[in-house]
Design a protein around this motif. Structure first.
Motif, PDB file in Angstrom:
ATOM      1  N   MET A  88      77.936  48.663  76.194  1.00  0.00           N
ATOM      2  CA  MET A  88      77.859  48.486  77.631  1.00  0.00           C
ATOM      3  C   MET A  88      77.298  49.750  78.294  1.00  0.00           C
ATOM      4  N   ARG A  89      77.860  50.906  77.906  1.00  0.00           N
ATOM      5  CA  ARG A  89      77.414  52.168  78.485  1.00  0.00           C
ATOM      6  C   ARG A  89      75.943  52.403  78.203  1.00  0.00           C
ATOM      7  N   PHE A 104      73.718  50.200  80.338  1.00  0.00           N
ATOM      8  CA  PHE A 104      73.722  50.678  81.723  1.00  0.00           C
ATOM      9  C   PHE A 104      72.832  51.923  81.835  1.00  0.00           C
ATOM     10  N   TYR A 149      68.613  43.236  85.371  1.00  0.00           N
ATOM     11  CA  TYR A 149      69.350  42.646  84.246  1.00  0.00           C
ATOM     12  C   TYR A 149      68.482  41.687  83.438  1.00  0.00           C
ATOM     13  N   LEU A 163      72.331  42.590  75.012  1.00  0.00           N
ATOM     14  CA  LEU A 163      73.006  42.340  76.283  1.00  0.00           C
ATOM     15  C   LEU A 163      73.876  41.095  76.227  1.00  0.00           C
ATOM     16  N   SER A 164      75.025  41.189  76.909  1.00  0.00           N
ATOM     17  CA  SER A 164      75.887  40.024  77.140  1.00  0.00           C
ATOM     18  C   SER A 164      75.376  39.341  78.399  1.00  0.00           C
ATOM     19  N   LYS A 216      79.506  38.858  82.313  1.00  0.00           N
ATOM     20  CA  LYS A 216      80.348  39.605  81.377  1.00  0.00           C
ATOM     21  C   LYS A 216      80.090  41.112  81.509  1.00  0.00           C
ATOM     22  N   MET A 217      78.828  41.489  81.658  1.00  0.00           N
ATOM     23  CA  MET A 217      78.496  42.905  81.794  1.00  0.00           C
ATOM     24  C   MET A 217      79.116  43.475  83.070  1.00  0.00           C
ATOM     25  N   ASN A 218      79.011  42.738  84.167  1.00  0.00           N
ATOM     26  CA  ASN A 218      79.601  43.199  85.422  1.00  0.00           C
ATOM     27  C   ASN A 218      81.117  43.272  85.331  1.00  0.00           C
ATOM     28  N   TYR A 262      82.811  44.021  82.572  1.00  0.00           N
ATOM     29  CA  TYR A 262      83.084  45.259  81.832  1.00  0.00           C
ATOM     30  C   TYR A 262      82.898  46.484  82.729  1.00  0.00           C
ATOM     31  N   LEU A 263      81.841  46.478  83.511  1.00  0.00           N
ATOM     32  CA  LEU A 263      81.584  47.614  84.404  1.00  0.00           C
ATOM     33  C   LEU A 263      82.685  47.760  85.454  1.00  0.00           C
ATOM     34  N   ILE A 267      75.779  46.034  87.355  1.00  0.00           N
ATOM     35  CA  ILE A 267      74.506  46.253  86.674  1.00  0.00           C
ATOM     36  C   ILE A 267      73.420  46.731  87.636  1.00  0.00           C
TER      37      ILE A 267
END
Length: 192
Positions: free
Chosen positions: A1-2, A5, A15, A77-78, A82-84, A86-87, A102
């Protein structure tokens, strides 16, 4: 994830453009520098992005990742959702007083990476794929330290400091001037 980003932070990719990025979209120029040359999903314009070393390092890290191999892409990438998610979790753990998502990576590229490093706004407009400078201006968040730095530079231009020389420096300068005069006399060089 990091890593993803940070990759978006250094490339300004949205994205969907990062999600769809393939090896074929990365080209070398005549000097051997790597660029992303791909069509932007949102605007159908061509993205032309020179890759900075950190972005290249991240691409290299994931070149053999199973998700990348399966999808034929360069980043694992997910989904955007899902990415948002995690963020948001990362922001909470870090105690950020704002929502991390994102799109902040893209905005950070526009503001911190480029505009705060004196890249002209018309160039940033092109890199972000915006249709007008007005659109890019919304990325130009003027921070207090930026204002302070610009005012310090302006003050120096308007009020140049008088340079004071130490006695030691003055003595050395006089000695050099005398040596220069001796050289001019020896080689019969006219004084200017």
């Amino acid at each position: 994830m990091r890593d993803i980003f940070v990759f978006q932070y250094y490339t300004r990719l949205a994205y969907i453009d990062a999600f769809q990025l393939q090896k074929a979209d990365i080209k070398d120029d005549v000097d051997g520098n790597q660029w992303i040359l791909s069509e932007r999903q949102k605007t159908n314009s061509t993205a032309r992005i020179p890759l900075l070393p950190k972005a290249i390092e991240i691409l290299e890290k994931y070149k053999d990742h199973p998700v990348c191999i399966k999808r034929g892409t360069v980043l694992p990438l997910s989904s955007n959702q899902k990415m948002n998610e995690y963020l948001k979790e990362i922001a909470a753990l870090c105690g950020f007083p704002f929502t991390l998502n994102i799109h902040i990576a893209r905005r950070t590229f526009g503001n911190i990476i480029t505009l705060n490093n004196n890249v002209p706004i018309n160039v940033v407009k092109e890199m972000l794929g915006h249709s007008s400078v007005k659109q890019t201006e919304s990325y130009a968040i003027t921070e207090q330290d930026t204002i302070g730095g610009e005012m310090t530079l302006l003050n120096k231009k308007l009020n140049p400091e008088k340079i004071e020389m130490s006695q030691e420096d003055l003595t050395a300068l006089i000695r050099l001037e005398n040596e220069l005069e001796l050289i001019k006399e020896k080689y019969k060089i006219p004084s200017s």
